[in-house]
Scaffold this motif. Sequence first.
Motif, PDB file in Angstrom:
ATOM      1  N   PRO A  31       8.336   8.822   3.143  1.00 15.26           N
ATOM      2  CA  PRO A  31       8.705  10.238   2.962  1.00 15.26           C
ATOM      3  C   PRO A  31       8.167  11.145   4.078  1.00 15.26           C
ATOM      4  CG  PRO A  31       7.911   9.325   0.906  1.00 15.26           C
ATOM      5  CD  PRO A  31       7.641   8.311   1.962  1.00 15.26           C
ATOM      6  N   ALA A  32       6.970  10.852   4.562  1.00 14.20           N
ATOM      7  CA  ALA A  32       6.417  11.666   5.651  1.00 14.20           C
ATOM      8  C   ALA A  32       7.237  11.497   6.921  1.00 14.20           C
ATOM      9  CB  ALA A  32       4.964  11.291   5.906  1.00 14.20           C
ATOM     10  N   ARG A  33       7.627  10.262   7.222  1.00 13.54           N
ATOM     11  CA  ARG A  33       8.450  10.015   8.411  1.00 13.54           C
ATOM     12  C   ARG A  33       9.818  10.677   8.269  1.00 13.54           C
ATOM     13  NH1 ARG A  33       6.811   7.136  12.935  1.00 13.54           N
ATOM     14  NH2 ARG A  33       4.682   6.511  12.571  1.00 13.54           N
ATOM     15  N   MET A  34      10.370  10.681   7.062  1.00 18.05           N
ATOM     16  CA  MET A  34      11.647  11.351   6.838  1.00 18.05           C
ATOM     17  C   MET A  34      11.505  12.863   7.010  1.00 18.05           C
ATOM     18  SD  MET A  34      13.026   8.983   3.712  1.00 18.05           S
ATOM     19  CE  MET A  34      14.333  10.076   3.271  1.00 18.05           C
ATOM     20  N   ALA A  35      10.367  13.419   6.571  1.00 15.29           N
ATOM     21  CA  ALA A  35      10.106  14.850   6.762  1.00 15.29           C
ATOM     22  C   ALA A  35       9.956  15.179   8.243  1.00 15.29           C
ATOM     23  CB  ALA A  35       8.857  15.264   5.992  1.00 15.29           C
ATOM     24  N   GLU A  36       9.292  14.297   8.985  1.00 13.19           N
ATOM     25  CA  GLU A  36       9.170  14.493  10.431  1.00 13.19           C
ATOM     26  C   GLU A  36      10.543  14.509  11.087  1.00 13.19           C
ATOM     27  OE1 GLU A  36       6.842  11.264  11.869  1.00 13.19           O
ATOM     28  OE2 GLU A  36       4.964  12.091  11.141  1.00 13.19           O
ATOM     29  N   ALA A  37      11.377  13.530  10.742  1.00 16.37           N
ATOM     30  CA  ALA A  37      12.713  13.444  11.338  1.00 16.37           C
ATOM     31  C   ALA A  37      13.543  14.679  10.981  1.00 16.37           C
ATOM     32  CB  ALA A  37      13.409  12.167  10.876  1.00 16.37           C
ATOM     33  N   ALA A  38      13.429  15.145   9.739  1.00 15.30           N
ATOM     34  CA  ALA A  38      14.176  16.345   9.327  1.00 15.30           C
ATOM     35  C   ALA A  38      13.717  17.563  10.116  1.00 15.30           C
ATOM     36  CB  ALA A  38      14.009  16.573   7.829  1.00 15.30           C
TER      37      ALA A  38
ATOM     38  N   ARG B  54       0.805  -1.221   0.000  1.00 15.93           N
ATOM     39  CA  ARG B  54       0.000   0.000   0.000  1.00 15.93           C
ATOM     40  C   ARG B  54       0.835   1.267   0.000  1.00 15.93           C
ATOM     41  NH1 ARG B  54      -5.543  -0.928   2.916  1.00 15.93           N
ATOM     42  NH2 ARG B  54      -5.591   1.215   2.309  1.00 15.93           N
ATOM     43  N   ASP B  55       0.692   2.090   1.008  1.00 17.65           N
ATOM     44  CA  ASP B  55       1.333   3.404   1.016  1.00 17.65           C
ATOM     45  C   ASP B  55       2.612   3.452   1.849  1.00 17.65           C
ATOM     46  OD1 ASP B  55      -0.703   4.391  -0.529  1.00 17.65           O
ATOM     47  OD2 ASP B  55      -1.868   5.101   1.166  1.00 17.65           O
TER      48      ASP B  55
ATOM     49  N   ASN C  70      -2.162   8.808  10.857  1.00 15.91           N
ATOM     50  CA  ASN C  70      -1.355   7.909  10.026  1.00 15.91           C
ATOM     51  C   ASN C  70       0.136   8.173  10.173  1.00 15.91           C
ATOM     52  OD1 ASN C  70      -3.413   6.399   8.771  1.00 15.91           O
ATOM     53  ND2 ASN C  70      -3.850   8.127   7.440  1.00 15.91           N
ATOM     54  N   TYR C  71       0.510   9.411  10.422  1.00 17.81           N
ATOM     55  CA  TYR C  71       1.926   9.754  10.515  1.00 17.81           C
ATOM     56  C   TYR C  71       2.416   9.798  11.955  1.00 17.81           C
ATOM     57  CZ  TYR C  71       0.945  10.995   5.733  1.00 17.81           C
ATOM     58  OH  TYR C  71       0.538  10.971   4.434  1.00 17.81           O
ATOM     59  N   ALA C  72       1.568  10.152  12.885  1.00 12.72           N
ATOM     60  CA  ALA C  72       1.851  10.124  14.323  1.00 12.72           C
ATOM     61  C   ALA C  72       3.219  10.692  14.679  1.00 12.72           C
ATOM     62  CB  ALA C  72       1.719   8.694  14.845  1.00 12.72           C
ATOM     63  N   PRO C  73       3.428  11.992  14.463  1.00 16.97           N
ATOM     64  CA  PRO C  73       4.752  12.553  14.724  1.00 16.97           C
ATOM     65  C   PRO C  73       5.155  12.567  16.196  1.00 16.97           C
ATOM     66  CG  PRO C  73       3.214  14.302  14.255  1.00 16.97           C
ATOM     67  CD  PRO C  73       2.491  13.016  14.004  1.00 16.97           C
ATOM     68  N   PHE C  74       4.221  12.354  17.091  1.00 17.26           N
ATOM     69  CA  PHE C  74       4.548  12.359  18.511  1.00 17.26           C
ATOM     70  C   PHE C  74       4.529  10.955  19.106  1.00 17.26           C
ATOM     71  CE2 PHE C  74       2.439  16.435  17.510  1.00 17.26           C
ATOM     72  CZ  PHE C  74       3.582  17.210  17.548  1.00 17.26           C
ATOM     73  N   PHE C  75       4.471   9.946  18.243  1.00 17.86           N
ATOM     74  CA  PHE C  75       4.533   8.548  18.672  1.00 17.86           C
ATOM     75  C   PHE C  75       5.974   8.228  19.054  1.00 17.86           C
ATOM     76  CE2 PHE C  75       4.021   3.904  17.859  1.00 17.86           C
ATOM     77  CZ  PHE C  75       2.923   3.705  18.671  1.00 17.86           C
ATOM     78  N   PRO C  76       6.208   7.408  20.061  1.00 17.90           N
ATOM     79  CA  PRO C  76       7.582   7.168  20.519  1.00 17.90           C
ATOM     80  C   PRO C  76       8.537   6.596  19.470  1.00 17.90           C
ATOM     81  CG  PRO C  76       6.019   6.373  22.140  1.00 17.90           C
ATOM     82  CD  PRO C  76       5.222   6.777  20.936  1.00 17.90           C
TER      83      PRO C  76
ATOM     84  N   LEU D  92       8.827  21.698  15.281  1.00 11.51           N
ATOM     85  CA  LEU D  92       7.780  20.689  15.444  1.00 11.51           C
ATOM     86  C   LEU D  92       7.292  20.264  14.062  1.00 11.51           C
ATOM     87  CD1 LEU D  92       5.593  22.099  18.345  1.00 11.51           C
ATOM     88  CD2 LEU D  92       7.032  20.076  18.390  1.00 11.51           C
ATOM     89  N   PRO D  93       7.101  18.980  13.841  1.00 13.76           N
ATOM     90  CA  PRO D  93       6.632  18.527  12.533  1.00 13.76           C
ATOM     91  C   PRO D  93       5.128  18.731  12.373  1.00 13.76           C
ATOM     92  CG  PRO D  93       7.018  16.659  13.950  1.00 13.76           C
ATOM     93  CD  PRO D  93       7.436  17.873  14.714  1.00 13.76           C
ATOM     94  N   LEU D  94       4.718  19.971  12.163  1.00 15.99           N
ATOM     95  CA  LEU D  94       3.297  20.287  12.074  1.00 15.99           C
ATOM     96  C   LEU D  94       2.739  20.100  10.669  1.00 15.99           C
ATOM     97  CD1 LEU D  94       3.269  23.489  14.296  1.00 15.99           C
ATOM     98  CD2 LEU D  94       2.720  21.136  14.941  1.00 15.99           C
ATOM     99  N   VAL D  95       3.503  20.516   9.642  1.00 11.63           N
ATOM    100  CA  VAL D  95       3.026  20.456   8.265  1.00 11.63           C
ATOM    101  C   VAL D  95       4.128  19.875   7.388  1.00 11.63           C
ATOM    102  CG1 VAL D  95       2.210  21.800   6.286  1.00 11.63           C
ATOM    103  CG2 VAL D  95       1.517  22.439   8.580  1.00 11.63           C
ATOM    104  N   TRP D  96       3.731  18.972   6.507  1.00 12.55           N
ATOM    105  CA  TRP D  96       4.642  18.419   5.506  1.00 12.55           C
ATOM    106  C   TRP D  96       4.349  19.170   4.219  1.00 12.55           C
ATOM    107  CZ3 TRP D  96       3.820  13.045   2.946  1.00 12.55           C
ATOM    108  CH2 TRP D  96       4.905  12.741   2.139  1.00 12.55           C
TER     109      TRP D  96
END
Length: 113
Positions: free
Chosen positions: A43-50, A35-36, A75-81, A57-61
């Motif tokens: 890519p979203a997780r990489m944007a969060e890490a960057a 799937r995705d 789906n992206y959960a930027p504040f998940f451990p 804060l990873p508010l907007v991609w």
Amino acid sequence: MSDTARWWRRLPWVRLLLALLLLPLATGRIVVTYRDALNQHLPARMAEAAAIRSGRLPLVWTAPSCGEPLAGDPNYAPFFPDVGLFLMLPPTWALALHFALAAALAYAGARRL
């Protein structure tokens, strides 16, 4: 304790089998491609890490369309451990370990039922 719970405790090989099945995924030898996972979440997780590495804060991609909210999207959960994995490991390994941890936690949660 119910009979079902006693039955599972007598079979420690089930836990070992699950661990052996998840080991290639957790070590990055198998990459999740359904799937995705690779074209959206990685890519979203990489944007969060960057964003976190740069002190924001990873508010907007900003890459897709005119921007996509990260902080409010479950789906992206930027504040998940497990976001820490994306800060410390190569992206494909971190994504694989994310899915392996999700499967292991699902197993542990199902055992508690």
